[in-house]
Write a protein that holds these residues in place. Structure first.
Motif, PDB file in Angstrom:
ATOM      1  N   VAL A  80      12.663  11.790  -6.068  1.00 32.38           N
ATOM      2  CA  VAL A  80      12.628  10.358  -6.322  1.00 32.38           C
ATOM      3  C   VAL A  80      13.131   9.694  -5.051  1.00 32.38           C
ATOM      4  O   VAL A  80      14.236   9.983  -4.593  1.00 32.38           O
ATOM      5  N   ILE A  81      12.321   8.826  -4.449  1.00 35.58           N
ATOM      6  CA  ILE A  81      12.702   8.228  -3.172  1.00 35.58           C
ATOM      7  C   ILE A  81      13.161   6.779  -3.293  1.00 35.58           C
ATOM      8  O   ILE A  81      13.772   6.256  -2.363  1.00 35.58           O
ATOM      9  N   ASP A  82      12.872   6.137  -4.415  1.00 33.82           N
ATOM     10  CA  ASP A  82      13.333   4.758  -4.602  1.00 33.82           C
ATOM     11  C   ASP A  82      13.257   4.401  -6.079  1.00 33.82           C
ATOM     12  O   ASP A  82      12.432   4.950  -6.810  1.00 33.82           O
ATOM     13  N   ARG A  83      14.140   3.501  -6.488  1.00 36.30           N
ATOM     14  CA  ARG A  83      14.165   3.025  -7.876  1.00 36.30           C
ATOM     15  C   ARG A  83      14.100   1.513  -7.894  1.00 36.30           C
ATOM     16  O   ARG A  83      14.584   0.843  -6.981  1.00 36.30           O
ATOM     17  N   VAL A  84      13.498   0.988  -8.945  1.00 33.08           N
ATOM     18  CA  VAL A  84      13.447  -0.465  -9.130  1.00 33.08           C
ATOM     19  C   VAL A  84      14.850  -0.938  -9.477  1.00 33.08           C
ATOM     20  O   VAL A  84      15.516  -0.365 -10.347  1.00 33.08           O
ATOM     21  N   LYS A  85      15.305  -1.960  -8.764  1.00 34.27           N
ATOM     22  CA  LYS A  85      16.620  -2.550  -9.044  1.00 34.27           C
ATOM     23  C   LYS A  85      16.460  -3.498 -10.226  1.00 34.27           C
ATOM     24  O   LYS A  85      15.796  -4.525 -10.118  1.00 34.27           O
ATOM     25  N   GLU A  86      17.065  -3.151 -11.339  1.00 34.81           N
ATOM     26  CA  GLU A  86      16.945  -3.960 -12.558  1.00 34.81           C
ATOM     27  C   GLU A  86      17.674  -5.286 -12.397  1.00 34.81           C
ATOM     28  O   GLU A  86      18.678  -5.367 -11.694  1.00 34.81           O
ATOM     29  N   ARG A  87      17.149  -6.311 -13.040  1.00 33.94           N
ATOM     30  CA  ARG A  87      17.759  -7.635 -13.016  1.00 33.94           C
ATOM     31  C   ARG A  87      17.825  -8.181 -14.431  1.00 33.94           C
ATOM     32  O   ARG A  87      17.020  -7.826 -15.282  1.00 33.94           O
ATOM     33  N   ASP A  88      18.782  -9.069 -14.658  1.00 30.78           N
ATOM     34  CA  ASP A  88      18.932  -9.691 -15.970  1.00 30.78           C
ATOM     35  C   ASP A  88      18.005 -10.883 -16.153  1.00 30.78           C
ATOM     36  O   ASP A  88      17.927 -11.445 -17.238  1.00 30.78           O
ATOM     37  N   ASP A  89      17.322 -11.274 -15.124  1.00 26.48           N
ATOM     38  CA  ASP A  89      16.419 -12.419 -15.170  1.00 26.48           C
ATOM     39  C   ASP A  89      15.294 -12.153 -16.179  1.00 26.48           C
ATOM     40  O   ASP A  89      14.580 -11.153 -16.083  1.00 26.48           O
ATOM     41  N   PRO A  90      15.103 -13.043 -17.177  1.00 27.41           N
ATOM     42  CA  PRO A  90      14.043 -12.825 -18.175  1.00 27.41           C
ATOM     43  C   PRO A  90      12.640 -12.842 -17.569  1.00 27.41           C
ATOM     44  O   PRO A  90      11.715 -12.275 -18.139  1.00 27.41           O
ATOM     45  N   ALA A  91      12.470 -13.458 -16.420  1.00 29.73           N
ATOM     46  CA  ALA A  91      11.161 -13.510 -15.773  1.00 29.73           C
ATOM     47  C   ALA A  91      10.899 -12.290 -14.886  1.00 29.73           C
ATOM     48  O   ALA A  91       9.827 -12.172 -14.290  1.00 29.73           O
ATOM     49  N   PHE A  92      11.864 -11.386 -14.800  1.00 32.70           N
ATOM     50  CA  PHE A  92      11.723 -10.197 -13.948  1.00 32.70           C
ATOM     51  C   PHE A  92      10.594  -9.308 -14.468  1.00 32.70           C
ATOM     52  O   PHE A  92      10.539  -8.965 -15.642  1.00 32.70           O
ATOM     53  N   ASP A  93       9.692  -8.950 -13.583  1.00 30.35           N
ATOM     54  CA  ASP A  93       8.535  -8.125 -13.927  1.00 30.35           C
ATOM     55  C   ASP A  93       8.713  -6.737 -13.295  1.00 30.35           C
ATOM     56  O   ASP A  93       8.472  -6.554 -12.104  1.00 30.35           O
ATOM     57  N   ARG A  94       9.150  -5.786 -14.109  1.00 32.67           N
ATOM     58  CA  ARG A  94       9.405  -4.422 -13.606  1.00 32.67           C
ATOM     59  C   ARG A  94       8.143  -3.806 -13.020  1.00 32.67           C
ATOM     60  O   ARG A  94       8.186  -3.134 -11.991  1.00 32.67           O
ATOM     61  N   ALA A  95       7.007  -3.998 -13.682  1.00 34.55           N
ATOM     62  CA  ALA A  95       5.758  -3.387 -13.216  1.00 34.55           C
ATOM     63  C   ALA A  95       5.345  -3.946 -11.853  1.00 34.55           C
ATOM     64  O   ALA A  95       4.915  -3.192 -10.973  1.00 34.55           O
ATOM     65  N   ALA A  96       5.485  -5.248 -11.659  1.00 32.14           N
ATOM     66  CA  ALA A  96       5.130  -5.857 -10.371  1.00 32.14           C
ATOM     67  C   ALA A  96       6.077  -5.385  -9.276  1.00 32.14           C
ATOM     68  O   ALA A  96       5.653  -5.098  -8.152  1.00 32.14           O
ATOM     69  N   GLU A  97       7.356  -5.283  -9.603  1.00 33.91           N
ATOM     70  CA  GLU A  97       8.346  -4.797  -8.634  1.00 33.91           C
ATOM     71  C   GLU A  97       8.048  -3.341  -8.255  1.00 33.91           C
ATOM     72  O   GLU A  97       8.126  -2.959  -7.084  1.00 33.91           O
ATOM     73  N   LEU A  98       7.689  -2.541  -9.242  1.00 30.08           N
ATOM     74  CA  LEU A  98       7.324  -1.146  -8.983  1.00 30.08           C
ATOM     75  C   LEU A  98       6.101  -1.074  -8.077  1.00 30.08           C
ATOM     76  O   LEU A  98       6.069  -0.270  -7.139  1.00 30.08           O
ATOM     77  N   GLN A  99       5.107  -1.899  -8.328  1.00 31.37           N
ATOM     78  CA  GLN A  99       3.898  -1.896  -7.511  1.00 31.37           C
ATOM     79  C   GLN A  99       4.211  -2.231  -6.056  1.00 31.37           C
ATOM     80  O   GLN A  99       3.680  -1.614  -5.139  1.00 31.37           O
ATOM     81  N   LYS A 100       5.106  -3.189  -5.839  1.00 27.23           N
ATOM     82  CA  LYS A 100       5.508  -3.547  -4.472  1.00 27.23           C
ATOM     83  C   LYS A 100       6.189  -2.367  -3.781  1.00 27.23           C
ATOM     84  O   LYS A 100       5.903  -2.062  -2.616  1.00 27.23           O
ATOM     85  N   LEU A 101       7.108  -1.710  -4.498  1.00 25.81           N
ATOM     86  CA  LEU A 101       7.796  -0.537  -3.925  1.00 25.81           C
ATOM     87  C   LEU A 101       6.793   0.561  -3.582  1.00 25.81           C
ATOM     88  O   LEU A 101       6.887   1.192  -2.527  1.00 25.81           O
ATOM     89  N   LEU A 102       5.863   0.793  -4.480  1.00 28.19           N
ATOM     90  CA  LEU A 102       4.867   1.840  -4.278  1.00 28.19           C
ATOM     91  C   LEU A 102       4.024   1.557  -3.035  1.00 28.19           C
ATOM     92  O   LEU A 102       3.797   2.452  -2.211  1.00 28.19           O
ATOM     93  N   GLU A 103       3.595   0.331  -2.869  1.00 28.30           N
ATOM     94  CA  GLU A 103       2.813  -0.041  -1.685  1.00 28.30           C
ATOM     95  C   GLU A 103       3.620   0.140  -0.402  1.00 28.30           C
ATOM     96  O   GLU A 103       3.098   0.649   0.601  1.00 28.30           O
ATOM     97  N   LEU A 104       4.891  -0.261  -0.436  1.00 24.37           N
ATOM     98  CA  LEU A 104       5.746  -0.099   0.749  1.00 24.37           C
ATOM     99  C   LEU A 104       5.897   1.374   1.130  1.00 24.37           C
ATOM    100  O   LEU A 104       5.790   1.737   2.302  1.00 24.37           O
ATOM    101  N   TRP A 105       6.162   2.230   0.142  1.00 26.90           N
ATOM    102  CA  TRP A 105       6.368   3.648   0.428  1.00 26.90           C
ATOM    103  C   TRP A 105       5.078   4.343   0.852  1.00 26.90           C
ATOM    104  O   TRP A 105       5.101   5.224   1.698  1.00 26.90           O
ATOM    105  N   ARG A 106       3.959   3.938   0.268  1.00 28.60           N
ATOM    106  CA  ARG A 106       2.685   4.543   0.688  1.00 28.60           C
ATOM    107  C   ARG A 106       2.380   4.200   2.138  1.00 28.60           C
ATOM    108  O   ARG A 106       1.879   5.025   2.890  1.00 28.60           O
ATOM    109  N   GLU A 107       2.696   2.983   2.529  1.00 30.21           N
ATOM    110  CA  GLU A 107       2.497   2.591   3.928  1.00 30.21           C
ATOM    111  C   GLU A 107       3.483   3.323   4.844  1.00 30.21           C
ATOM    112  O   GLU A 107       3.121   3.816   5.908  1.00 30.21           O
ATOM    113  N   GLU A 108       4.732   3.408   4.420  1.00 31.99           N
ATOM    114  CA  GLU A 108       5.783   4.057   5.218  1.00 31.99           C
ATOM    115  C   GLU A 108       5.490   5.543   5.445  1.00 31.99           C
ATOM    116  O   GLU A 108       5.666   6.059   6.548  1.00 31.99           O
ATOM    117  N   LEU A 109       5.053   6.228   4.403  1.00 27.85           N
ATOM    118  CA  LEU A 109       4.858   7.682   4.492  1.00 27.85           C
ATOM    119  C   LEU A 109       3.456   8.088   4.924  1.00 27.85           C
ATOM    120  O   LEU A 109       3.188   9.280   5.082  1.00 27.85           O
TER     121      LEU A 109
END
Length: 120
Positions: A80-109
């Motif tokens: 596991v190379i990165d985890r989504v940082k959880e937030r208490d914000d009701p508008a927080f979109d875990r799936a969108a945050e995960l997609q951003k992380l995934l794109e960053l790591w795919r580009e990095e690696l």
């Protein structure tokens, strides 16, 4: 094991309400350095599923399966190379945050083409 019905219901409810860690993981071929990068809202479960599917030779990435068969399980690492940082914000979109992380790591690696198993 007999447990009171109320206790059992409380445990089941607690389990269902538990938020599993979302994140990005990598499967690394230690012989040639190629990587497979993936993410999931249940990162540990997805990584275990990938390991299981490779063992059964049924993983959806056929190039990864071919190398798994050719080189053997001992030449692959799972991390596991990165985890989504959880937030208490009701508008927080875990799936969108995960997609951003995934794109960053795919580009990095650089996991596409000769250096990786991912497809563009």
């Amino acid at each position: 094991m007999n447990m009171p019905q109320e206790t059992r219901r409380a445990l089941v409810r607690k389990y269902k309400e538990t938020v599993l860690p979302a994140g990005v993981f990598v499967i690394r071929n230690t012989l040639n350095g190629r990587v497979y990068v993936a993410g999931s809202l249940d990162v540990e479960g997805a990584m275990n599923r990938a390991r299981f599917e490779l063992g059964l030779r049924s993983h959806r990435n056929k190039a990864l399966v071919r190398d798994w068969i050719a080189h053997g399980a001992g030449h692959f690492s799972f991390e596991v190379i990165d985890r989504v940082k959880e937030r208490d914000d009701p508008a927080f979109d875990r799936a969108a945050e995960l997609q951003k992380l995934l794109e960053l790591w795919r580009e990095e690696l650089q996991c596409v083409g000769d250096q990786g198993y991912d497809t563009p």
